[in-house]
Write a protein that holds these residues in place. Structure first.
Motif, PDB file in Angstrom:
ATOM      1  N   LEU A   1      -4.821   5.296  -0.716  1.00  0.00           N
ATOM      2  CA  LEU A   1      -4.925   4.112   0.131  1.00  0.00           C
ATOM      3  C   LEU A   1      -5.901   3.085  -0.417  1.00  0.00           C
ATOM      4  O   LEU A   1      -5.918   1.938   0.044  1.00  0.00           O
ATOM      5  CB  LEU A   1      -5.349   4.517   1.548  1.00  0.00           C
ATOM      6  CG  LEU A   1      -4.293   5.317   2.325  1.00  0.00           C
ATOM      7  CD1 LEU A   1      -4.908   5.887   3.597  1.00  0.00           C
ATOM      8  CD2 LEU A   1      -3.089   4.444   2.663  1.00  0.00           C
ATOM      9  N   THR A   2      -6.727   3.459  -1.381  1.00  0.00           N
ATOM     10  CA  THR A   2      -7.706   2.527  -1.952  1.00  0.00           C
ATOM     11  C   THR A   2      -7.310   2.043  -3.340  1.00  0.00           C
ATOM     12  O   THR A   2      -8.063   1.310  -3.984  1.00  0.00           O
ATOM     13  CB  THR A   2      -9.084   3.199  -2.034  1.00  0.00           C
ATOM     14  OG1 THR A   2      -8.989   4.400  -2.809  1.00  0.00           O
ATOM     15  CG2 THR A   2      -9.608   3.525  -0.655  1.00  0.00           C
ATOM     16  N   ARG A   3      -6.132   2.410  -3.810  1.00  0.00           N
ATOM     17  CA  ARG A   3      -5.717   1.960  -5.148  1.00  0.00           C
ATOM     18  C   ARG A   3      -5.362   0.479  -5.128  1.00  0.00           C
ATOM     19  O   ARG A   3      -4.838  -0.021  -4.139  1.00  0.00           O
ATOM     20  CB  ARG A   3      -4.498   2.775  -5.615  1.00  0.00           C
ATOM     21  CG  ARG A   3      -4.874   4.169  -6.062  1.00  0.00           C
ATOM     22  CD  ARG A   3      -3.650   4.952  -6.484  1.00  0.00           C
ATOM     23  NE  ARG A   3      -3.982   6.359  -6.620  1.00  0.00           N
ATOM     24  CZ  ARG A   3      -3.151   7.351  -6.394  1.00  0.00           C
ATOM     25  NH1 ARG A   3      -1.912   7.108  -6.026  1.00  0.00           N
ATOM     26  NH2 ARG A   3      -3.547   8.599  -6.547  1.00  0.00           N
TER      27      ARG A   3
ATOM     28  N   TYR B   1      -1.632   7.880   8.711  1.00  0.00           N
ATOM     29  CA  TYR B   1      -2.621   6.818   8.520  1.00  0.00           C
ATOM     30  C   TYR B   1      -2.092   5.525   9.121  1.00  0.00           C
ATOM     31  O   TYR B   1      -0.884   5.296   9.192  1.00  0.00           O
ATOM     32  CB  TYR B   1      -2.949   6.620   7.029  1.00  0.00           C
ATOM     33  CG  TYR B   1      -1.841   5.942   6.236  1.00  0.00           C
ATOM     34  CD1 TYR B   1      -1.812   4.558   6.083  1.00  0.00           C
ATOM     35  CD2 TYR B   1      -0.818   6.683   5.653  1.00  0.00           C
ATOM     36  CE1 TYR B   1      -0.793   3.928   5.355  1.00  0.00           C
ATOM     37  CE2 TYR B   1       0.197   6.067   4.947  1.00  0.00           C
ATOM     38  CZ  TYR B   1       0.206   4.690   4.806  1.00  0.00           C
ATOM     39  OH  TYR B   1       1.216   4.072   4.110  1.00  0.00           O
ATOM     40  N   GLU B   2      -3.013   4.693   9.574  1.00  0.00           N
ATOM     41  CA  GLU B   2      -2.606   3.392  10.106  1.00  0.00           C
ATOM     42  C   GLU B   2      -3.822   2.484  10.233  1.00  0.00           C
ATOM     43  O   GLU B   2      -4.930   2.929  10.532  1.00  0.00           O
ATOM     44  CB  GLU B   2      -1.927   3.540  11.471  1.00  0.00           C
ATOM     45  CG  GLU B   2      -1.335   2.226  11.980  1.00  0.00           C
ATOM     46  CD  GLU B   2      -0.341   2.393  13.115  1.00  0.00           C
ATOM     47  OE1 GLU B   2       0.074   1.362  13.670  1.00  0.00           O
ATOM     48  OE2 GLU B   2       0.015   3.538  13.445  1.00  0.00           O
ATOM     49  N   TRP B   3      -3.575   1.200  10.001  1.00  0.00           N
ATOM     50  CA  TRP B   3      -4.567   0.166  10.252  1.00  0.00           C
ATOM     51  C   TRP B   3      -4.298  -0.472  11.613  1.00  0.00           C
ATOM     52  O   TRP B   3      -3.169  -0.497  12.094  1.00  0.00           O
ATOM     53  CB  TRP B   3      -4.473  -0.934   9.196  1.00  0.00           C
ATOM     54  CG  TRP B   3      -4.906  -0.540   7.822  1.00  0.00           C
ATOM     55  CD1 TRP B   3      -6.176  -0.601   7.314  1.00  0.00           C
ATOM     56  CD2 TRP B   3      -4.079  -0.038   6.773  1.00  0.00           C
ATOM     57  NE1 TRP B   3      -6.185  -0.164   6.013  1.00  0.00           N
ATOM     58  CE2 TRP B   3      -4.913   0.188   5.653  1.00  0.00           C
ATOM     59  CE3 TRP B   3      -2.716   0.249   6.666  1.00  0.00           C
ATOM     60  CZ2 TRP B   3      -4.435   0.673   4.448  1.00  0.00           C
ATOM     61  CZ3 TRP B   3      -2.235   0.745   5.480  1.00  0.00           C
ATOM     62  CH2 TRP B   3      -3.084   0.952   4.392  1.00  0.00           C
ATOM     63  N   GLY B   4      -5.360  -1.013  12.225  1.00  0.00           N
ATOM     64  CA  GLY B   4      -5.190  -1.855  13.407  1.00  0.00           C
ATOM     65  C   GLY B   4      -5.043  -1.129  14.724  1.00  0.00           C
ATOM     66  O   GLY B   4      -4.642  -1.733  15.724  1.00  0.00           O
ATOM     67  N   LEU B   5      -5.378   0.162  14.769  1.00  0.00           N
ATOM     68  CA  LEU B   5      -5.272   0.896  16.024  1.00  0.00           C
ATOM     69  C   LEU B   5      -6.393   0.494  16.984  1.00  0.00           C
ATOM     70  O   LEU B   5      -7.521   0.219  16.583  1.00  0.00           O
ATOM     71  CB  LEU B   5      -5.349   2.402  15.773  1.00  0.00           C
ATOM     72  CG  LEU B   5      -4.199   3.017  14.979  1.00  0.00           C
ATOM     73  CD1 LEU B   5      -4.472   4.500  14.743  1.00  0.00           C
ATOM     74  CD2 LEU B   5      -2.869   2.825  15.693  1.00  0.00           C
TER      75      LEU B   5
ATOM     76  N   VAL C   1       0.837  -1.202   0.000  1.00  0.00           N
ATOM     77  CA  VAL C   1       0.000   0.000   0.000  1.00  0.00           C
ATOM     78  C   VAL C   1       0.873   1.254   0.000  1.00  0.00           C
ATOM     79  O   VAL C   1       0.562   2.251  -0.658  1.00  0.00           O
ATOM     80  CB  VAL C   1      -0.938   0.002   1.222  1.00  0.00           C
ATOM     81  CG1 VAL C   1      -1.692   1.329   1.329  1.00  0.00           C
ATOM     82  CG2 VAL C   1      -1.921  -1.157   1.139  1.00  0.00           C
ATOM     83  N   LEU C   2       1.971   1.195   0.721  1.00  0.00           N
ATOM     84  CA  LEU C   2       2.865   2.339   0.804  1.00  0.00           C
ATOM     85  C   LEU C   2       3.374   2.763  -0.576  1.00  0.00           C
ATOM     86  O   LEU C   2       3.616   3.946  -0.827  1.00  0.00           O
ATOM     87  CB  LEU C   2       4.036   2.010   1.730  1.00  0.00           C
ATOM     88  CG  LEU C   2       5.037   3.132   2.026  1.00  0.00           C
ATOM     89  CD1 LEU C   2       4.339   4.339   2.657  1.00  0.00           C
ATOM     90  CD2 LEU C   2       6.138   2.614   2.942  1.00  0.00           C
ATOM     91  N   ARG C   3       3.498   1.806  -1.479  1.00  0.00           N
ATOM     92  CA  ARG C   3       3.935   2.129  -2.844  1.00  0.00           C
ATOM     93  C   ARG C   3       2.971   3.119  -3.501  1.00  0.00           C
ATOM     94  O   ARG C   3       3.387   3.983  -4.283  1.00  0.00           O
ATOM     95  CB  ARG C   3       4.031   0.850  -3.682  1.00  0.00           C
ATOM     96  CG  ARG C   3       5.146  -0.080  -3.252  1.00  0.00           C
ATOM     97  CD  ARG C   3       4.984  -1.444  -3.920  1.00  0.00           C
ATOM     98  NE  ARG C   3       5.060  -1.362  -5.353  1.00  0.00           N
ATOM     99  CZ  ARG C   3       6.181  -1.505  -6.059  1.00  0.00           C
ATOM    100  NH1 ARG C   3       7.322  -1.744  -5.433  1.00  0.00           N
ATOM    101  NH2 ARG C   3       6.177  -1.441  -7.368  1.00  0.00           N
TER     102      ARG C   3
END
Length: 264
Positions: A262-264, A211-215, A178-180
């Motif tokens: 982030l949704t690509r 941004y972050e997932w899983g917080l 995703v970072l790409r």
């Protein structure tokens, strides 16, 4: 019911005391007490001691309020208010002696769930630097006496964007992919290891976005209020509220661009 200002005053008082205890224990040397999801996700004895101090102080001052902390059992209150606490956010930094950890304390109305609560006061204290960020509903966000304001649209050199990584190796690989998609928007990437400080730094204009997932709820409660009170936007995808699925914090001008990447 006590005012938001009174709640914030108590949060500041308790956070300063808790932060001083955390700093003292760090100076004395920390002990690894347990692991959570893996070796990288550690708990120290100081985490537990600091949370107990916070819990005791709040219970003494406001016995009818609920409590949700990272290290101890949740307590449902009767007042409609819940204190959401991360005693030492950035435990790995703390254990390694990196001066980027924080005591995070928020007071929320409603259930202790970011999808439905309303934050009314929040404090993020970094004991290693002496900086204490605070906010209350509708009254702005502050660092000491300075009112905070987020950055607007990044310039042509790109945005300084912070993120976090999962402790799960497989999930971490997905996050790098995703970072790409995010990199074309970025001047550079930061990974500080303490969500509450990332959010505080967005509020203070030290970062363009995070941004972050899983917080967990205690990771985001106080810091999200700092961002929104500094003029920023905190949310998830497609209009959703921030949750364990995803948190994005940015200026109104930049939020949509980061969300699209982030949704690509």
């Amino acid at each position: 019911m006590d005012s938001d200002a009174q709640l914030l005053s108590l949060a500041v008082e308790v956070a300063r005391e808790a932060g001083e205890l955390a700093r003292t224990r760090r100076d004395q040397g920390v002990a690894i007490a347990a692991t959570k999801s893996g070796l990288a996700d550690i708990v120290t004895e100081a985490d537990r001691e600091v949370e107990q101090l916070i819990r005791d102080r709040i219970a003494a001052a406001r016995p009818d309020d609920g409590f949700l902390g990272e290290e101890s059992a949740a307590k449902e209150g009767s007042s409609g208010l819940t204190w959401v606490v991360d005693p030492i956010d950035g435990t790995v930094n703390y254990a390694y002696g990196i001066p980027a950890y924080a005591v995070s304390i928020a007071v929320v109305e409603g259930p202790p769930d970011p999808a439905v609560w309303t934050a009314v006061a929040g404090v993020v204290d970094n004991p290693a630097t002496g900086e204490l960020f605070r906010a209350s509903r509708g009254e702005g966000a502050y660092l000491d006496s300075r009112r905070l304001a987020i950055l607007g649209e990044p310039d042509a050199s790109g945005a300084l964007i912070a993120t976090g990584l999962s402790y799960d190796p497989e999930r971490r690989i997905e996050q790098f992919e995703v970072l790409r998609s995010v990199l074309p928007l970025a001047r550079d990437i930061r990974r500080m290891g303490a969500a509450s400080l990332d959010l505080a730094f967005v509020a203070a204009g030290r970062l363009d976005a995070y941004y972050e997932w899983g917080l967990w709820p205690w990771d985001m409660a106080a810091g999200s209020l700092l961002v929104s009170e500094a003029g920023g936007v905190v949310g998830g995808l497609a209009g959703a509220r921030a949750s364990r699925d995803l948190l994005i914090a940015a200026s109104p001008e930049f939020f949509g661009s980061l969300e699209a990447a982030l949704t690509r």
